[in-house]
Design a protein around this motif. Structure first.
Motif, PDB file in Angstrom:
ATOM      1  N   SER A 130      -1.742   7.770  -1.639  1.00  0.00           N
ATOM      2  CA  SER A 130      -2.657   7.027  -2.539  1.00  0.00           C
ATOM      3  C   SER A 130      -2.873   5.623  -1.974  1.00  0.00           C
ATOM      4  O   SER A 130      -2.004   5.092  -1.269  1.00  0.00           O
ATOM      5  N   TYR A 131      -4.058   5.062  -2.236  1.00  0.00           N
ATOM      6  CA  TYR A 131      -4.462   3.769  -1.665  1.00  0.00           C
ATOM      7  C   TYR A 131      -4.725   2.791  -2.811  1.00  0.00           C
ATOM      8  O   TYR A 131      -5.239   3.168  -3.874  1.00  0.00           O
ATOM      9  N   GLN A 132      -4.392   1.525  -2.573  1.00  0.00           N
ATOM     10  CA  GLN A 132      -4.704   0.487  -3.535  1.00  0.00           C
ATOM     11  C   GLN A 132      -4.781  -0.862  -2.821  1.00  0.00           C
ATOM     12  O   GLN A 132      -4.166  -1.045  -1.759  1.00  0.00           O
ATOM     13  N   SER A 185     -13.321  -2.652  -3.636  1.00  0.00           N
ATOM     14  CA  SER A 185     -12.333  -1.724  -4.215  1.00  0.00           C
ATOM     15  C   SER A 185     -12.048  -0.607  -3.207  1.00  0.00           C
ATOM     16  O   SER A 185     -12.869  -0.356  -2.308  1.00  0.00           O
ATOM     17  N   LEU A 232      -8.681   5.676  -4.747  1.00  0.00           N
ATOM     18  CA  LEU A 232      -7.239   5.932  -4.870  1.00  0.00           C
ATOM     19  C   LEU A 232      -6.752   6.989  -3.871  1.00  0.00           C
ATOM     20  O   LEU A 232      -5.666   6.836  -3.288  1.00  0.00           O
ATOM     21  N   ILE A 277      -4.515  -3.553   2.264  1.00  0.00           N
ATOM     22  CA  ILE A 277      -4.504  -2.263   1.569  1.00  0.00           C
ATOM     23  C   ILE A 277      -3.099  -1.660   1.650  1.00  0.00           C
ATOM     24  O   ILE A 277      -2.495  -1.605   2.737  1.00  0.00           O
ATOM     25  N   SER A 320       5.859   3.403   1.761  1.00  0.00           N
ATOM     26  CA  SER A 320       4.486   2.853   1.862  1.00  0.00           C
ATOM     27  C   SER A 320       4.306   2.118   3.175  1.00  0.00           C
ATOM     28  O   SER A 320       5.277   1.832   3.890  1.00  0.00           O
TER      29      SER A 320
END
Length: 785
Positions: A606-608, A619, A622, A645, A656
């Motif tokens: 997942s990306y944020q 943005s 996800l 990111i 992560s």
């Protein structure tokens, strides 16, 4: 008075003359003849030679003789096979007055079991002299007795038989009497005194004579008795029996007081001289007096004790009658009592030899036991029938009369039945029938006829990667229905290879309990699964074994953090992208591509946005990693936007990675980006160079495809075209994401091929594939940029 003496030397001479020899050999039966009274050690016969046996094997084959006699009269020397006299044999004690006398022997030999029947005839020797019941007879005879008057005398008895028994009587010389010898119907002899010349009491009151009984032996034996005759007056008639020999039949076990018969004697005199009284004569044996009684007034003979047919089938009772006169003379008679057999003895079952345990592979017909059955009754009462249950794998065979062998009727199976309790029933044919039961325990010994069997057809084991070396990963279990050593199991791992290395470097097994241990820590990313073959072998001879496959699957752990593969920084600096100011909201600025070497949820990324120059401007999706504009750019927005990111997997705990992207906002995309310095990208290569690279890339792809086909034919199971541990990402024009996807797939193929089991490991092919991969990636990146 004549007499002889039996000495050991005489016995040896008689033995040699009789020549103890084999008479008959029919149905494994031999016969010997020996005289009685032989000393201990006297030779009977070489039984081993007569039976054709090897003397050296008599002891090992447990040669022995079995006799039903109370004493062990005969024995065998196992060193030379000679049958010899063990204890002096008295024929009269053994067979009484039977005309024939035999010792019946059963010879038993084992390994293999053989039976022989031996009869030893005991010949009579003249070792008993005739004897009278008294050493002196007293007779009272009146002087009025007329010449020719007869006076019966007590008979002498001789325990010998045949020619050695009583033959005749002799009377010493005298003036008044002569001897008359009579023969009864049964062949026995008795003597009578016959008055030749009248007696004169006044001249001689008493007369003495010697009566001699002589047998027919050689040398002959004799016995004497003194006859004293007292001459009296009056009572000149003696009682007379109505029969010279009485015969009666009596059922054995007849109750006490049972009437056998009634004697009848008459006397012509009157008064006391004519009154007759009855009694046993002096020669009646003690055992006869214990079994029977005679009423002195009525002459009735009745049962006094317990009459047993098995002890004697005929009894001889010697009785006398005399009047009550002063000069009474006794007259004698004989009573023969035939004893009738009743079925009062149950059969006797004797286990002569039992061979147990018996191996379960013993062929049908193997002898288990030798059984002798005897019934002391006679006729139908002594005939015995033997039976065993029909639901057992055994049969009963009759070998000789009254001898049976218990044999197997089929192959045995110890795993089904380990022992049998066989009840043998021996039943006579009397009425009512009597029976005896004997239980024979037959144990079945095991042979190694069952291989080990695993509890499962195959085993599947799941092991989490990064396991501790030496830890148990599973256990296999086998069982063997055999027993003892044949059921003792040992476990081993069969030879094989895992990734080109011996399987013994990966796992080991406890040979006693089947526990399998890991010898190294497994890495899911390098080795996904493998197979081992476990063998269980028993300790029998020869040993039997079976194999089972153990499939080991390595489970993934979240031990790999995500790796950012796109966009990549230029010359070690941050990654850069150019964004036109005129783009609308939702414009795709860039796409973050990352990989996680783990599998399943551990590789789900997942990306944020972790940091941003303007959080409201950009943005990130996800799950796709696509960076898009949130709104239109305005003049006041900074021309340089920095985004950090965060890429995170779904493992527990999650791992992560971060990537920084520098975005440059421009009014128009320039034809040359050289003015941007570090932010500009290198110009594309000339068209000719691109063409060359594309051709090279195609060639290398073709070679790599051939390598994949070779790997497939070599026994590899290739993974699916789309790897499960990466996600498809589209770039601006799709070129970068496709190249990376191809790169990811090829690495996935190589990882999978390196972790899958091979039929024939090929490290050369694997290394070539990796070399092609490196070259391919290198040229792919050149083509893209």
């Amino acid at each position: 008075m004549l007499s002889t003496r039996w000495t050991p030397l005489t016995g040896m001479v008689v033995c040699l003359l009789v020549c103890a020899c084999v008479v008959d050999l029919v149905l494994a039966q031999i016969r010997y003849s020996i005289p009685e009274e032989l000393e201990h050690g006297a030779f009977v016969g070489n039984i081993a030679e007569d039976l054709g046996l090897d003397v050296a094997k008599l002891s090992s084959r447990r040669f022995r003789i079995v006799s039903g006699a109370k004493k062990q009269y005969l024995e065998v020397n196992l060193e030379n096979g000679i049958l010899f006299v063990n204890e002096k044999i008295d024929r009269e004690e053994l067979c009484e007055r039977s005309p024939t006398c035999f010792l019946h022997l059963q010879v038993v030999i084992e390994n293999p079991l053989e039976l022989y029947r031996v009869e030893v005839e005991i010949l009579d020797v003249n070792d008993n002299s005739p004897s009278f019941p008294w050493s002196e007879f007293n007779l009272e005879i009146t002087e009025s007795a007329a010449p020719g008057s007869r006076f019966p005398l007590e008979s002498a008895q001789d325990q010998d038989v045949g020619t050695n028994s009583l033959r005749s009587y002799q009377l010493s010389t005298n003036k008044h009497f002569v001897l008359n010898i009579q023969t009864r119907n049964d062949g026995s002899k008795f003597a009578e005194l016959i008055l030749e010349t009248p007696l004169d009491r006044e001249q001689q009151k008493t007369h003495e004579m010697v009566l001699t009984a002589v047998d027919g032996g050689s040398p002959e034996r004799s016995g004497t008795a003194l006859i004293t005759i007292t001459v009296l007056d009056a009572n000149d008639n003696v009682p007379v029996f109505d029969r010279s020999v009485y015969r009666a039949s009596l059922v054995e076990n007849a109750p006490r007081g049972t009437l056998v018969l009634k004697l009848n004697a008459t006397d012509l005199d009157e008064g006391a001289n004519g009154e007759v009284s009855y009694a046993f004569s002096g020669h009646a044996p003690l055992k006869v007096r214990e079994l029977f009684s005679v009423d002195q007034y009525t002459g009735e003979i009745r049962v006094k004790g317990i009459v047993d047919y098995e002890k004697a089938s005929v009894y001889e009772l010697y009785v006398q009658a005399k009047d009550r006169g002063a000069s009474a003379v006794a007259v004698h008679s004989k009573v023969l009592v035939d004893i009738l057999d009743v079925n009062d003895n149950a059969p006797e079952v004797i286990l002569t030899s039992v061979s147990t345990p018996v191996q379960e592979d013993a062929p049908p017909g193997t002898v288990i036991a030798v059984i002798s059955v005897m019934d002391r009754d006679s006729g139908e009462n002594g005939n015995v029938d033997c039976q065993i249950p029909s639901n057992v794998p055994f049969q009963l065979h009759s070998s000789f009369k009254n001898y049976y062998t218990l044999v197997t009727s089929e192959f045995l199976d110890r795993e089904a039945v380990s022992e049998y309790n066989i009840t043998l029933t021996a039943r006579d044919l009397g009425s009512p029938s009597l029976s005896t039961r004997k239980t024979i325990l037959v144990q079945v010994s095991d042979i190694n006829d069952n291989p080990p069997r695993f509890t499962q057809p195959s085993y599947t084991v799941y092991v989490t990667e990064n396991n501790a070396p030496g830890a148990s990963i599973c256990s296999v279990t086998a069982f063997d229905p055999d027993s003892n050593q044949n059921a003792y199991l040992s476990y081993s791992i069969l030879e094989g290879q895992i990734q080109g290395m011996p399987v013994s470097t990966y796992v080991s097994i406890n040979s006693d309990n089947g526990n399998i241990y890991a010898l190294r820590s497994f890495d899911y990313e390098q080795l996904r699964n493998f197979q081992i073959r476990v063998q269980a072998q028993d300790a029998g001879f020869p040993p039997l074994s079976s194999n089972v496959t153990v499939n080991v699957f390595v489970l993934d752990q979240n031990d790999n953090a995500p790796v950012i593969v796109s966009p990549l920084p230029k010359n070690g600096t941050v990654a850069t992208e150019v964004v036109p100011r005129s783009v609308d909201a939702g414009y795709l600025v860039a796409k973050i591509t990352a990989l996680d070497a783990d599998a399943g949820q551990n590789s789900r990324l997942s990306y944020q946005v972790l940091q941003a120059t303007d959080p409201g401007l950009f943005s990130v999706a996800l799950y796709t990693g696509e960076i898009r504009t949130i709104r239109r750019l305005v003049d006041k927005d900074a021309t340089r936007q920095r985004l950090v990111i965060l890429v995170k997997d779904n493992g527990q705990p999650p791992l992560s990675a971060t990537v920084s992207i520098l975005l440059s906002v421009v009014d128009n995309v320039p034809e040359s980006l050289s003015d941007f310095g570090d932010l500009t990208l290198s110009p594309p290569p000339p068209s000719n160079l691109a063409l060359y690279l594309i051709v090279s890339l195609s060639t290398i792809s073709l070679i790599f495809l051939v390598a994949i086909i070779v790997l497939t034919l070599s026994g590899y199971n290739l993974p699916p075209l789309v790897p499960t541990n990466c996600m498809e990402v589209n770039g601006n024009n799709g070129t970068l994401s496709q190249a990376y996807l191809y790169h990811s797939y090829t690495e996935h193929v190589l990882w999978s091929c390196s972790s899958l089991p091979r039929r024939e490991p090929s490290m050369l092919v694997l290394r070539l594939g990796r070399l092609f991969l490196v070259i391919h990636l290198f040229m792919s990146y050149f083509t893209i940029w």
